[in-house]
Design an enzyme around this catalytic site. Structure first.
Site, mmCIF file in Angstrom:
data_model
loop_
_atom_site.group_PDB
_atom_site.id
_atom_site.type_symbol
_atom_site.label_atom_id
_atom_site.label_comp_id
_atom_site.label_asym_id
_atom_site.label_seq_id
_atom_site.Cartn_x
_atom_site.Cartn_y
_atom_site.Cartn_z
ATOM 1 N N THR A 18 -13.230 40.749 3.177
ATOM 2 C CA THR A 18 -13.928 39.746 3.164
ATOM 3 C C THR A 18 -14.735 39.057 4.127
ATOM 4 O OG1 THR A 18 -11.993 38.484 2.710
ATOM 5 C CG2 THR A 18 -13.380 39.090 0.764
ATOM 6 N N ARG A 22 -10.099 43.837 10.088
ATOM 7 C CA ARG A 22 -9.229 42.925 10.637
ATOM 8 C C ARG A 22 -7.829 43.808 10.887
ATOM 9 N NH1 ARG A 22 -9.249 36.783 8.556
ATOM 10 N NH2 ARG A 22 -11.420 36.595 8.908
ATOM 11 N N SER A 113 -10.714 35.461 12.888
ATOM 12 C CA SER A 113 -10.779 34.091 12.386
ATOM 13 C C SER A 113 -9.582 33.159 12.761
ATOM 14 C CB SER A 113 -10.818 34.036 10.774
ATOM 15 O OG SER A 113 -11.249 32.695 10.432
ATOM 16 N N ASP A 277 -10.787 26.112 13.489
ATOM 17 C CA ASP A 277 -10.097 27.493 13.636
ATOM 18 C C ASP A 277 -10.341 28.196 14.631
ATOM 19 O OD1 ASP A 277 -12.128 28.488 12.330
ATOM 20 O OD2 ASP A 277 -11.212 29.930 11.473
ATOM 21 N N ASP A 281 -15.303 28.201 12.166
ATOM 22 C CA ASP A 281 -15.985 28.154 10.813
ATOM 23 C C ASP A 281 -15.155 27.217 9.832
ATOM 24 O OD1 ASP A 281 -14.094 30.214 10.533
ATOM 25 O OD2 ASP A 281 -15.502 31.613 9.411
ATOM 26 N N THR A 344 -14.524 34.686 -3.947
ATOM 27 C CA THR A 344 -13.693 34.265 -2.529
ATOM 28 C C THR A 344 -14.674 34.953 -1.498
ATOM 29 O OG1 THR A 344 -11.634 33.589 -3.559
ATOM 30 C CG2 THR A 344 -11.681 34.218 -1.323
ATOM 31 N N GLU A 363 -15.301 26.355 0.172
ATOM 32 C CA GLU A 363 -14.178 27.159 -0.250
ATOM 33 C C GLU A 363 -12.918 26.191 0.017
ATOM 34 O OE1 GLU A 363 -14.164 31.612 -0.050
ATOM 35 O OE2 GLU A 363 -14.647 31.031 1.959
ATOM 36 N N GLU A 364 -11.710 26.376 -0.996
ATOM 37 C CA GLU A 364 -10.587 25.626 -0.832
ATOM 38 C C GLU A 364 -10.021 26.000 0.596
ATOM 39 O OE1 GLU A 364 -7.661 28.055 -0.767
ATOM 40 O OE2 GLU A 364 -9.095 29.325 -1.190
ATOM 41 N N SER A 365 -10.240 27.179 1.267
ATOM 42 C CA SER A 365 -9.437 27.572 2.495
ATOM 43 C C SER A 365 -9.930 26.794 3.672
ATOM 44 C CB SER A 365 -9.543 29.032 2.564
ATOM 45 O OG SER A 365 -10.927 29.418 2.267
ATOM 46 N N LYS A 376 -19.739 29.324 7.093
ATOM 47 C CA LYS A 376 -19.054 28.045 7.146
ATOM 48 C C LYS A 376 -18.953 27.472 8.567
ATOM 49 C CE LYS A 376 -14.496 30.374 6.578
ATOM 50 N NZ LYS A 376 -14.392 31.406 5.574
HETATM 51 C C1 G1P Z 1 -9.241 33.810 3.004
HETATM 52 C C2 G1P Z 1 -9.884 32.644 2.161
HETATM 53 C C3 G1P Z 1 -11.124 32.701 2.014
HETATM 54 C C4 G1P Z 1 -12.041 32.957 3.023
HETATM 55 C C5 G1P Z 1 -11.508 33.907 3.953
HETATM 56 C C6 G1P Z 1 -12.195 34.080 5.074
HETATM 57 O O1 G1P Z 1 -9.486 34.925 2.226
HETATM 58 O O2 G1P Z 1 -9.059 32.606 0.957
HETATM 59 O O3 G1P Z 1 -11.531 31.660 1.121
HETATM 60 O O4 G1P Z 1 -13.427 33.223 3.020
HETATM 61 O O5 G1P Z 1 -9.998 33.753 4.305
HETATM 62 O O6 G1P Z 1 -11.806 33.061 5.998
HETATM 63 P P1 G1P Z 1 -8.349 35.725 1.404
HETATM 64 O O7 G1P Z 1 -7.142 36.106 2.332
HETATM 65 O O8 G1P Z 1 -8.006 34.525 0.345
HETATM 66 O O9 G1P Z 1 -8.769 36.837 0.864
HETATM 67 ZN ZN ZN Z 2 -12.545 31.334 10.679
#
Ligand code: G1P
Ligand code: ZN
Length: 543
Positions: A18, A22, A113, A277, A281, A344, A363-365, A376
């Site tokens: 996403t 990484r 990130s 972070d 973002d 997500t 997002e909740e994260s 973001k």
């Molecule tokens: C996680 C967060 C998601 C965010 C992503 C990148 O992804 O849940 O909201 O966009 O990091 O920062 P996930 O590990 O859940 O796939």
């Molecule tokens: Zn980040």
């Protein structure tokens, strides 16, 4: 310019998730590994000859070495110019701002990130398109596809670029312009927020601390909060970006920003605390003795956006990722604006923002943002909150409690089971998927399942479909449990379970979320047989 064509072979597992690719630093350091992926990006693109590329990273270990390689490859592949932040630095939102402002073809951003950095930790690479946001799935799929067949990459023989002084130089036939990574971003913030009012707030009795977590937002926060807005020196904690983030985990949450959290919980707590972070973002917002969940933060910003100059005309619409709490939906309903539910990952907001269907999203994260860039934006969220605080003259807690009194409180929690066996994790999701049809009507404790599905999203702008985005089990009355596997973990699989219910009664707004959600939490565990299938009785992280 001498272009070298280097023969290579596909390397397995170069599938961007996403947020790009990484992996551990040592994986990226393998022969041809970085080069293969970078060449796959370039090969997947069209029309960049002579165009501008934005380049930079969050300063983590291997950032500088990787940037020198990418500069030489960009030159060999025919880019006309690279804009790179001084020191090789750019926060993700600042890179997005620069891509948009200078109409660049795209950007290559180096970051993992919020994951730790250092020789034994994580590194990452992500491609952003000309709109400034992360590449959409068609592009990341094309990059992956190319990486599976790659047989050569192009690189020029040239000396390294001095990244530490501003100004123009040359790599082969390509221009390289080292620019101030903060300036354009700071100008954009000044345009969106009432800086006079913020200066007045910060000059008064109001006190705040910003924790940059030894990561990229240090220089941005110092320049904007301390130098421009006059907050006292020391307002920014851990403000110097370090290649290993000082051994810390640069994730702004209650666990990893513990010094900040202790301060805000302590006897002489400041009025406001915030953290961002690794790549700048994400954001965490704290009041005195008070934590604002990211889902609530999005809802509060949406409800108060009219108080902020950049948003005073109101919002076109809002969006949240599917597992994010539905608090913002209620604000949208009252404002009579659309609310979109996306999978997500930030990239799904891009089309909605470009099409002007939404103005705010989150997002909740710990991710919140708007149409000002296509990432973001941690510091933006902090300035937004400061602007709302300055306008309303109330405390963070007062503002959030007033919000709950008006819209109800969405009790919400996320439980993460980390580094579990990938096959077992997939088995758990598959088993849930197989049972979706039989769930509706089943009574579990005091809850009855209303409907259940495997979330599939059809982008309303380009009609592209993203399926298998998480299992949703929704109960009568709207409470719900969501299960999905992380797309960003680097070890085994991470199962995320999101649990939520709406509480309209203000008398009931004072509970701890784990208590308020106790029954749903145990339903969620039993329903997916989490312990039986993974051997884990308890989650590793509760947010
Ligand atoms: C996680 C967060 C998601 C965010 C992503 C990148 O992804 O849940 O909201 O966009 O990091 O920062 P996930 O590990 O859940 O796939
Ligand atoms: Zn980040």
């Amino acid at each position: 310019m001498t272009i070298k064509t280097v023969s290579t072979q596909p390397i397995q597992g170069q599938k961007p998730g996403t947020s790009g690719l990484r992996k551990k630093v040592r994986v990226f350091q393998q022969t041809h590994y970085l080069e293969n992926f970078v060449q796959s990006i370039f090969d997947a693109l069209e029309g960049y000859q002579g165009q501008t590329l934005v380049l930079g990273g969050d300063g983590r270990y291997y950032n500088r070495e990787a940037l020198q390689i990418i500069l030489k490859m960009a030159a060999a592949n025919g880019f006309g110019k690279v804009l790179i932040g001084r020191g090789g630095l750019f926060s993700a939102p600042a890179a997005s701002c620069v891509i948009r402002k200078y109409k660049a073809f795209g950007g290559v951003l180096l970051s993992a990130s919020h994951n730790p950095g250092g020789p034994n930790e994580d590194f990452g690479i992500k491609y952003n398109i000309s709109a400034g946001g992360p590449a959409p799935e068609q592009v990341t799929n094309a990059i992956f596809e190319r990486s599976q067949h790659i047989d050569r990459y192009l690189i020029v023989d040239a000396p390294d670029v001095n990244l530490d002084s501003l100004g123009e130089s040359q790599v082969g036939d390509m221009k390289v312009n080292v620019i101030d990574p903060v300036k354009d971003y700071a100008e954009l913030m000044e345009h969106l927020f009432d800086f006079d009012r913020l200066s007045a707030l910060l000059a008064g009795n109001f006190s705040m601390r910003f924790d940059a977590m030894n990561a990229i937002t240090g220089p941005y926060a110092r320049a904007i909060l301390e130098e421009r807005l006059g907050a006292p020196p020391g307002t920014v904690m851990r403000g110097t970006p370090l290649p290993d983030f000082g051994g810390a985990h640069p994730d702004p949450n209650l666990v990893h920003a513990h010094d900040l959290v202790e301060l805000l919980d302590g006897p002489n707590a400041p009025d406001f605390g915030a953290a961002s972070d690794g790549d700048g973002d994400r954001n965490m917002i704290l009041g005195r003795h008070f934590f604002v969940t990211p889902s609530d933060s999005l809802a509060v910003l949406a409800a108060n956006a009219h108080l902020v100059p950049g948003y005073h005309r109101g919002l076109n619409g809002v969006a949240r990722s599917m597992p994010t709490s539905q608090a913002v939906d209620r604000v949208a309903e009252v404002q009579g604006i659309p609310c979109y539910e996306t999978p997500t990952g930030w990239k799904f907001f891009g089309n909605l923002l470009d099409a002007k269907r939404i103005t705010l999203c989150g997002e909740e994260s710990f991710g919140t943002g708007s149409d000002h860039v296509r990432e973001k934006d941690g510091l933006w969220a902090v300035l937004f909150w400061l602007n709302v605080l300055a306008k309303r003259g109330e405390s963070v807690e007062e503002i959030v409690r007033a919000h709950w009194a008006r819209f109800g409180r969405n009790y919400y929690t996320r439980h993460d089971y980390e580094a579990i066996d990938s096959e077992k994790a997939q088995g758990l999701i598959d088993a849930l998927r197989d049972r979706l049809g039989e769930l509706p009507g089943q009574t579990l404790g005091t809850y009855t399942v209303d409907w259940a599905d495997d979330f599939s999203y059809t982008d309303p702008v380009d009609n592209s479909v993203s399926s298998h985005q998480g299992i949703r089990v929704v109960f009568k009355g709207g409470a719900r449990v969501v299960y999905r596997l992380s797309g960003t973990g680097t070890e085994g699989a991470t199962l995320r379970v999101y649990i939520e219910r709406h509480e309209p009664d203000p008398q009931q707004h004072g509970q701890d979320p784990q208590t308020a959600l106790q029954e749903l939490i145990s339903i969620a565990r039993d329903l997916a047989q989490i312990e039986g299938r993974t051997g884990r009785a308890e989650p590793d992280v509760i947010t």
